[in-house]
Design an enzyme around this catalytic site. Structure first.
Site, PDB file in Angstrom:
ATOM      1  N   CYS A  65      -9.765  -9.160  -6.935  1.00  0.00           N
ATOM      2  CA  CYS A  65     -10.567  -7.978  -7.298  1.00  0.00           C
ATOM      3  C   CYS A  65     -10.683  -7.883  -8.821  1.00  0.00           C
ATOM      4  O   CYS A  65     -10.017  -8.611  -9.566  1.00  0.00           O
ATOM      5  CB  CYS A  65      -9.931  -6.714  -6.725  1.00  0.00           C
ATOM      6  SG  CYS A  65      -8.513  -6.115  -7.681  1.00  0.00           S
ATOM      7  N   GLU A  73       0.820  -1.211   0.000  1.00  0.00           N
ATOM      8  CA  GLU A  73       0.000   0.000   0.000  1.00  0.00           C
ATOM      9  C   GLU A  73       0.858   1.267   0.000  1.00  0.00           C
ATOM     10  O   GLU A  73       2.092   1.201   0.072  1.00  0.00           O
ATOM     11  CB  GLU A  73      -0.956  -0.044   1.203  1.00  0.00           C
ATOM     12  CG  GLU A  73      -1.917  -1.229   1.087  1.00  0.00           C
ATOM     13  CD  GLU A  73      -2.954  -1.309   2.206  1.00  0.00           C
ATOM     14  OE1 GLU A  73      -2.818  -0.580   3.211  1.00  0.00           O
ATOM     15  OE2 GLU A  73      -3.898  -2.094   2.051  1.00  0.00           O
ATOM     16  N   CYS A  88      -7.406  -7.298 -10.766  1.00  0.00           N
ATOM     17  CA  CYS A  88      -6.566  -8.502 -10.780  1.00  0.00           C
ATOM     18  C   CYS A  88      -7.152  -9.568 -11.701  1.00  0.00           C
ATOM     19  O   CYS A  88      -6.420 -10.305 -12.359  1.00  0.00           O
ATOM     20  CB  CYS A  88      -6.374  -9.042  -9.367  1.00  0.00           C
ATOM     21  SG  CYS A  88      -5.326  -7.962  -8.370  1.00  0.00           S
ATOM     22  N   GLU A  95      -1.881 -10.192  -5.918  1.00  0.00           N
ATOM     23  CA  GLU A  95      -1.948 -10.983  -7.157  1.00  0.00           C
ATOM     24  C   GLU A  95      -1.155 -10.327  -8.280  1.00  0.00           C
ATOM     25  O   GLU A  95      -0.420 -10.988  -9.019  1.00  0.00           O
ATOM     26  CB  GLU A  95      -3.408 -11.147  -7.613  1.00  0.00           C
ATOM     27  CG  GLU A  95      -4.264 -11.974  -6.680  1.00  0.00           C
ATOM     28  CD  GLU A  95      -4.964 -11.151  -5.600  1.00  0.00           C
ATOM     29  OE1 GLU A  95      -4.430 -10.094  -5.190  1.00  0.00           O
ATOM     30  OE2 GLU A  95      -6.054 -11.565  -5.163  1.00  0.00           O
TER      31      GLU A  95
HETATM   32  N1  THU Z   1      -6.154  -6.797  -1.879  1.00  0.00           N
HETATM   33  C1  THU Z   1      -5.317  -7.706  -2.482  1.00  0.00           C
HETATM   34  O1  THU Z   1      -4.090  -7.602  -2.388  1.00  0.00           O
HETATM   35  N2  THU Z   1      -5.877  -8.728  -3.147  1.00  0.00           N
HETATM   36  C2  THU Z   1      -7.218  -8.997  -3.204  1.00  0.00           C
HETATM   37  O2  THU Z   1      -7.616  -9.980  -3.817  1.00  0.00           O
HETATM   38  C3  THU Z   1      -8.158  -8.099  -2.542  1.00  0.00           C
HETATM   39  C4  THU Z   1      -7.590  -6.847  -1.973  1.00  0.00           C
HETATM   40  C5  THU Z   1      -5.558  -5.711  -1.098  1.00  0.00           C
HETATM   41  C6  THU Z   1      -5.694  -4.331  -1.661  1.00  0.00           C
HETATM   42  C7  THU Z   1      -5.580  -3.492  -0.395  1.00  0.00           C
HETATM   43  O3  THU Z   1      -4.205  -3.320  -0.085  1.00  0.00           O
HETATM   44  C8  THU Z   1      -6.181  -4.368   0.696  1.00  0.00           C
HETATM   45  O4  THU Z   1      -6.174  -5.687   0.183  1.00  0.00           O
HETATM   46  C9  THU Z   1      -7.607  -3.977   1.066  1.00  0.00           C
HETATM   47  O5  THU Z   1      -8.393  -3.871  -0.067  1.00  0.00           O
END
Ligand code: THU
Length: 161
Positions: free
Chosen positions: A112, A64, A115, A75
């Site tokens: 998401c 982040e 991804c 992913e």
């Molecule tokens: N996130 C992922 O890394 N992969 C997912 O499949 C869903 C969400 C992350 C993005 C963000 O840093 C945190 O999870 C909350 O959304």
């Protein structure tokens, strides 16, 4: 006019204990690797661990940023690493897990929308589906044989030809 149906199948396991040894190992590794996430804002730590067809194991975590849109999901981190290190090597399976500091980590999460799009193009590029193993720290596990099934009617490079 005619109506079209879209169906897809996936496997649901009550727990990690029902998986094959290889799948269990990969999901366990994803659970472990969630510790490497950099998620100080969401406190939702995600890991994706891929086993490649050449046997290599590549892992990635969400990263982040104080400027929120600059963050990247686990992913896509792992897809970028694979594309950079082994640009012609398909993924056999990718396990995705998470640790949620704000609540439970007891059910599978699936990639998401962005991804899903990236996974779809990875399949196109490698000419091989990406098999997903989805599970939290405990609870049910889903296996999806081809990640592109999660994105029906997707926009692909073929649409631009
Ligand atoms: N996130 C992922 O890394 N992969 C997912 O499949 C869903 C969400 C992350 C993005 C963000 O840093 C945190 O999870 C909350 O959304």
């Amino acid at each position: 006019m005619k109506k079209q149906d879209y169906h897809f199948n996936y496997e649901v396991f009550d727990s990690i204990d029902e998986l094959s040894e290889d799948d269990k190992w990969l999901l366990d590794e994803a659970r472990e690797v969630t510790q490497h996430a950099y998620a100080p804002y969401s406190r939702f730590q995600v890991a994706a661990v891929a086993k490649l067809s050449n046997g290599e194991i590549i892992s990635g975590t969400n990263q982040e940023n104080a400027s929120f849109p600059a963050g990247i999901c686990a992913e896509r981190v792992v897809l970028a690493i694979i594309s950079s290190l082994y640009p012609k090597t398909p993924i056999e399976s990718m396990a995705i897990s998470y640790f949620n500091h704000n609540g439970e980590s007891n059910h599978p999460i699936s990639p998401c929308g962005i991804c899903r799009q990236a996974l779809q193009e990875f399949k196109e590029k490698m000419k091989a589906p990406v098999r997903l193993i989805l599970g939290g720290m405990h609870g049910k596990v889903y296996i999806i044989e081809d990640a592109s099934l999660l994105l029906p009617l997707s926009f692909t490079s073929h649409d631009m030809q």
